[in-house]
Design a protein around this motif. Sequence first.
Motif, PDB file in Angstrom:
ATOM      1  N   THR A   6       0.832  -1.192   0.000  1.00 50.51           N
ATOM      2  CA  THR A   6       0.000   0.000   0.000  1.00 50.51           C
ATOM      3  C   THR A   6       0.872   1.249   0.000  1.00 50.51           C
ATOM      4  O   THR A   6       2.012   1.236   0.467  1.00 50.51           O
ATOM      5  CB  THR A   6      -0.934   0.036   1.220  1.00 50.51           C
ATOM      6  N   CYS A   7       0.304   2.310  -0.509  1.00 46.52           N
ATOM      7  CA  CYS A   7       0.989   3.595  -0.565  1.00 46.52           C
ATOM      8  C   CYS A   7       1.194   4.112   0.861  1.00 46.52           C
ATOM      9  O   CYS A   7       0.262   4.128   1.659  1.00 46.52           O
ATOM     10  CB  CYS A   7       0.136   4.574  -1.373  1.00 46.52           C
ATOM     11  N   PRO A   8       2.412   4.537   1.215  1.00 44.81           N
ATOM     12  CA  PRO A   8       2.652   5.022   2.577  1.00 44.81           C
ATOM     13  C   PRO A   8       1.982   6.367   2.873  1.00 44.81           C
ATOM     14  O   PRO A   8       1.866   6.747   4.034  1.00 44.81           O
ATOM     15  CB  PRO A   8       4.175   5.149   2.656  1.00 44.81           C
ATOM     16  N   ILE A   9       1.517   7.073   1.839  1.00 41.32           N
ATOM     17  CA  ILE A   9       0.886   8.370   2.040  1.00 41.32           C
ATOM     18  C   ILE A   9      -0.618   8.239   2.230  1.00 41.32           C
ATOM     19  O   ILE A   9      -1.181   8.760   3.191  1.00 41.32           O
ATOM     20  CB  ILE A   9       1.196   9.326   0.859  1.00 41.32           C
ATOM     21  N   PRO A  16       3.084  -0.412  -9.392  1.00 44.43           N
ATOM     22  CA  PRO A  16       4.452  -0.928  -9.577  1.00 44.43           C
ATOM     23  C   PRO A  16       5.373   0.055 -10.306  1.00 44.43           C
ATOM     24  O   PRO A  16       6.574   0.068 -10.070  1.00 44.43           O
ATOM     25  CB  PRO A  16       4.254  -2.194 -10.412  1.00 44.43           C
ATOM     26  N   LYS A  17       4.819   0.904 -11.164  1.00 43.59           N
ATOM     27  CA  LYS A  17       5.627   1.887 -11.886  1.00 43.59           C
ATOM     28  C   LYS A  17       6.084   3.012 -10.973  1.00 43.59           C
ATOM     29  O   LYS A  17       7.060   3.688 -11.243  1.00 43.59           O
ATOM     30  CB  LYS A  17       4.830   2.489 -13.041  1.00 43.59           C
ATOM     31  N   ARG A  18       5.352   3.263  -9.885  1.00 43.89           N
ATOM     32  CA  ARG A  18       5.652   4.373  -8.983  1.00 43.89           C
ATOM     33  C   ARG A  18       5.947   3.881  -7.567  1.00 43.89           C
ATOM     34  O   ARG A  18       5.809   4.634  -6.615  1.00 43.89           O
ATOM     35  CB  ARG A  18       4.480   5.334  -8.929  1.00 43.89           C
ATOM     36  N   CYS A  22       1.225   5.309  -5.020  1.00 46.82           N
ATOM     37  CA  CYS A  22       0.144   4.963  -5.937  1.00 46.82           C
ATOM     38  C   CYS A  22       0.017   5.967  -7.074  1.00 46.82           C
ATOM     39  O   CYS A  22      -0.578   5.653  -8.096  1.00 46.82           O
ATOM     40  CB  CYS A  22      -1.179   4.873  -5.175  1.00 46.82           C
ATOM     41  N   SER A  23       0.567   7.160  -6.908  1.00 54.83           N
ATOM     42  CA  SER A  23       0.402   8.207  -7.907  1.00 54.83           C
ATOM     43  C   SER A  23       1.545   9.222  -7.805  1.00 54.83           C
ATOM     44  O   SER A  23       2.241   9.274  -6.786  1.00 54.83           O
ATOM     45  CB  SER A  23      -0.926   8.928  -7.692  1.00 54.83           C
ATOM     46  N   PRO A  24       1.697  10.039  -8.845  1.00 55.61           N
ATOM     47  CA  PRO A  24       2.708  11.105  -8.764  1.00 55.61           C
ATOM     48  C   PRO A  24       2.400  12.092  -7.636  1.00 55.61           C
ATOM     49  O   PRO A  24       3.310  12.651  -7.027  1.00 55.61           O
ATOM     50  CB  PRO A  24       2.625  11.798 -10.121  1.00 55.61           C
TER      51      PRO A  24
END
Length: 68
Positions: A6-9, A16-18, A22-24
Amino acid sequence: MTVSKTCPICGKPSDPKRSPFCSPRCADVDLNRWLKGAYAIPVVEPDESDESDDPEGGTGPGNPGLRH
């Protein structure tokens, strides 16, 4: 079996690309926190009174320091 990260933010599944974000946008939020110093490691400074009480400047059998 793959482990879903999961995204830490925001907590959404990471892209997987980032990875690990999860997002820029979440990557930018994290970068901003680094630049502002939000992730700084706290440091405990020694008391200056401890150094001034020692006539040898911090050297001795129990505290081998640098001698000049």
